[in-house]
Write a protein that holds these residues in place. Structure first.
Motif, PDB file in Angstrom:
ATOM      1  N   SER A   1      -5.225  -8.497   8.734  1.00  0.00           N
ATOM      2  CA  SER A   1      -4.252  -8.511   7.648  1.00  0.00           C
ATOM      3  C   SER A   1      -3.015  -7.758   8.114  1.00  0.00           C
ATOM      4  O   SER A   1      -3.070  -6.959   9.048  1.00  0.00           O
ATOM      5  CB  SER A   1      -4.824  -7.842   6.401  1.00  0.00           C
ATOM      6  OG  SER A   1      -3.836  -7.742   5.393  1.00  0.00           O
ATOM      7  N   SER A   2      -1.926  -7.968   7.427  1.00  0.00           N
ATOM      8  CA  SER A   2      -0.701  -7.242   7.766  1.00  0.00           C
ATOM      9  C   SER A   2      -0.722  -5.810   7.245  1.00  0.00           C
ATOM     10  O   SER A   2       0.084  -4.990   7.655  1.00  0.00           O
ATOM     11  CB  SER A   2       0.525  -7.980   7.218  1.00  0.00           C
ATOM     12  OG  SER A   2       0.429  -8.077   5.806  1.00  0.00           O
ATOM     13  N   THR A   3      -1.665  -5.502   6.350  1.00  0.00           N
ATOM     14  CA  THR A   3      -1.744  -4.133   5.824  1.00  0.00           C
ATOM     15  C   THR A   3      -3.080  -3.487   6.186  1.00  0.00           C
ATOM     16  O   THR A   3      -4.138  -4.103   6.082  1.00  0.00           O
ATOM     17  CB  THR A   3      -1.570  -4.089   4.293  1.00  0.00           C
ATOM     18  OG1 THR A   3      -2.643  -4.803   3.685  1.00  0.00           O
ATOM     19  CG2 THR A   3      -0.235  -4.682   3.870  1.00  0.00           C
ATOM     20  N   LYS A   4      -3.007  -2.250   6.609  1.00  0.00           N
ATOM     21  CA  LYS A   4      -4.194  -1.493   6.989  1.00  0.00           C
ATOM     22  C   LYS A   4      -5.101  -1.253   5.776  1.00  0.00           C
ATOM     23  O   LYS A   4      -6.333  -1.279   5.885  1.00  0.00           O
ATOM     24  CB  LYS A   4      -3.772  -0.165   7.614  1.00  0.00           C
ATOM     25  CG  LYS A   4      -4.876   0.594   8.268  1.00  0.00           C
ATOM     26  CD  LYS A   4      -4.311   1.820   8.973  1.00  0.00           C
ATOM     27  CE  LYS A   4      -5.364   2.568   9.734  1.00  0.00           C
ATOM     28  NZ  LYS A   4      -4.803   3.738  10.438  1.00  0.00           N
ATOM     29  N   ALA A   5      -4.487  -1.049   4.610  1.00  0.00           N
ATOM     30  CA  ALA A   5      -5.258  -0.788   3.393  1.00  0.00           C
ATOM     31  C   ALA A   5      -6.153  -1.977   3.041  1.00  0.00           C
ATOM     32  O   ALA A   5      -7.311  -1.793   2.638  1.00  0.00           O
ATOM     33  CB  ALA A   5      -4.335  -0.470   2.230  1.00  0.00           C
ATOM     34  N   GLU A   6      -5.662  -3.186   3.190  1.00  0.00           N
ATOM     35  CA  GLU A   6      -6.475  -4.361   2.883  1.00  0.00           C
ATOM     36  C   GLU A   6      -7.631  -4.485   3.868  1.00  0.00           C
ATOM     37  O   GLU A   6      -8.769  -4.780   3.475  1.00  0.00           O
ATOM     38  CB  GLU A   6      -5.639  -5.638   2.893  1.00  0.00           C
ATOM     39  CG  GLU A   6      -6.464  -6.859   2.511  1.00  0.00           C
ATOM     40  CD  GLU A   6      -5.674  -8.155   2.487  1.00  0.00           C
ATOM     41  OE1 GLU A   6      -6.218  -9.132   1.937  1.00  0.00           O
ATOM     42  OE2 GLU A   6      -4.555  -8.213   3.016  1.00  0.00           O
ATOM     43  N   VAL A   7      -7.364  -4.243   5.150  1.00  0.00           N
ATOM     44  CA  VAL A   7      -8.434  -4.301   6.152  1.00  0.00           C
ATOM     45  C   VAL A   7      -9.501  -3.261   5.830  1.00  0.00           C
ATOM     46  O   VAL A   7     -10.695  -3.543   5.897  1.00  0.00           O
ATOM     47  CB  VAL A   7      -7.881  -4.108   7.579  1.00  0.00           C
ATOM     48  CG1 VAL A   7      -9.011  -4.038   8.594  1.00  0.00           C
ATOM     49  CG2 VAL A   7      -6.922  -5.232   7.937  1.00  0.00           C
ATOM     50  N   ALA A   8      -9.084  -2.051   5.463  1.00  0.00           N
ATOM     51  CA  ALA A   8     -10.040  -0.987   5.134  1.00  0.00           C
ATOM     52  C   ALA A   8     -10.892  -1.370   3.937  1.00  0.00           C
ATOM     53  O   ALA A   8     -12.113  -1.162   3.938  1.00  0.00           O
ATOM     54  CB  ALA A   8      -9.301   0.318   4.867  1.00  0.00           C
ATOM     55  N   TYR A   9     -10.288  -1.941   2.921  1.00  0.00           N
ATOM     56  CA  TYR A   9     -11.023  -2.343   1.718  1.00  0.00           C
ATOM     57  C   TYR A   9     -12.064  -3.415   2.038  1.00  0.00           C
ATOM     58  O   TYR A   9     -13.236  -3.298   1.664  1.00  0.00           O
ATOM     59  CB  TYR A   9     -10.049  -2.845   0.651  1.00  0.00           C
ATOM     60  CG  TYR A   9     -10.746  -3.365  -0.582  1.00  0.00           C
ATOM     61  CD1 TYR A   9     -11.261  -2.499  -1.536  1.00  0.00           C
ATOM     62  CD2 TYR A   9     -10.913  -4.729  -0.776  1.00  0.00           C
ATOM     63  CE1 TYR A   9     -11.918  -2.971  -2.657  1.00  0.00           C
ATOM     64  CE2 TYR A   9     -11.566  -5.218  -1.889  1.00  0.00           C
ATOM     65  CZ  TYR A   9     -12.063  -4.337  -2.835  1.00  0.00           C
ATOM     66  OH  TYR A   9     -12.723  -4.810  -3.933  1.00  0.00           O
ATOM     67  N   VAL A  10     -11.651  -4.456   2.737  1.00  0.00           N
ATOM     68  CA  VAL A  10     -12.551  -5.564   3.055  1.00  0.00           C
ATOM     69  C   VAL A  10     -13.628  -5.103   4.036  1.00  0.00           C
ATOM     70  O   VAL A  10     -14.799  -5.482   3.915  1.00  0.00           O
ATOM     71  CB  VAL A  10     -11.753  -6.771   3.596  1.00  0.00           C
ATOM     72  CG1 VAL A  10     -12.677  -7.878   4.072  1.00  0.00           C
ATOM     73  CG2 VAL A  10     -10.800  -7.296   2.528  1.00  0.00           C
ATOM     74  N   ARG A  11     -13.258  -4.264   4.996  1.00  0.00           N
ATOM     75  CA  ARG A  11     -14.229  -3.727   5.945  1.00  0.00           C
ATOM     76  C   ARG A  11     -15.313  -2.920   5.229  1.00  0.00           C
ATOM     77  O   ARG A  11     -16.501  -3.087   5.470  1.00  0.00           O
ATOM     78  CB  ARG A  11     -13.524  -2.835   6.963  1.00  0.00           C
ATOM     79  CG  ARG A  11     -14.467  -2.248   8.004  1.00  0.00           C
ATOM     80  CD  ARG A  11     -14.331  -0.805   8.349  1.00  0.00           C
ATOM     81  NE  ARG A  11     -13.755   0.077   7.404  1.00  0.00           N
ATOM     82  CZ  ARG A  11     -13.065   1.145   7.755  1.00  0.00           C
ATOM     83  NH1 ARG A  11     -12.839   1.407   9.021  1.00  0.00           N
ATOM     84  NH2 ARG A  11     -12.586   1.958   6.851  1.00  0.00           N
ATOM     85  N   ASP A  12     -14.889  -2.037   4.319  1.00  0.00           N
ATOM     86  CA  ASP A  12     -15.848  -1.210   3.583  1.00  0.00           C
ATOM     87  C   ASP A  12     -16.794  -2.069   2.748  1.00  0.00           C
ATOM     88  O   ASP A  12     -17.993  -1.810   2.687  1.00  0.00           O
ATOM     89  CB  ASP A  12     -15.127  -0.192   2.704  1.00  0.00           C
ATOM     90  CG  ASP A  12     -14.392   0.862   3.511  1.00  0.00           C
ATOM     91  OD1 ASP A  12     -14.614   0.955   4.747  1.00  0.00           O
ATOM     92  OD2 ASP A  12     -13.585   1.592   2.912  1.00  0.00           O
TER      93      ASP A  12
END
Length: 82
Positions: free
Chosen positions: A54-65
């Motif tokens: 994703s272009s945002t780190k926050a979205e990657v962190a959310y989906v990863r978690d």
């Protein structure tokens, strides 16, 4: 059992890991470094084939978690420890 991880990494446009210093906007801090700049973030699970960018780190962190929690969820038909 080995620990399951999905480290978030900054990526170039071609998907390679960006290990260069960049500005807050993702542009290379050193124009002579050869870095094309960070355009996205990505994560890949160490236990299966799951990947996400994703272009945002926050979205990657959310989906990863959310994905990692699925590994910890009790399996259907299995026994739960109390």
């Amino acid at each position: 059992m080995a620990r399951i991880t999905a480290t978030i990494r900054p990526l170039h446009d071609d998907g390679s890991v960006c290990a260069h210093k960049v500005t807050s906007t993702g542009k290379p801090a050193d124009a002579d470094s050869g870095c094309t700049g960070r355009t996205q973030y990505g994560a890949a699970c160490s236990a299966d084939t799951w990947t996400f960018t994703s272009s945002t780190k926050a979205e990657v962190a959310y989906v990863r978690d959310r994905h990692l929690r699925q590994h910890a969820a009790p399996r259907a038909g299995g026994t739960q420890q109390q």
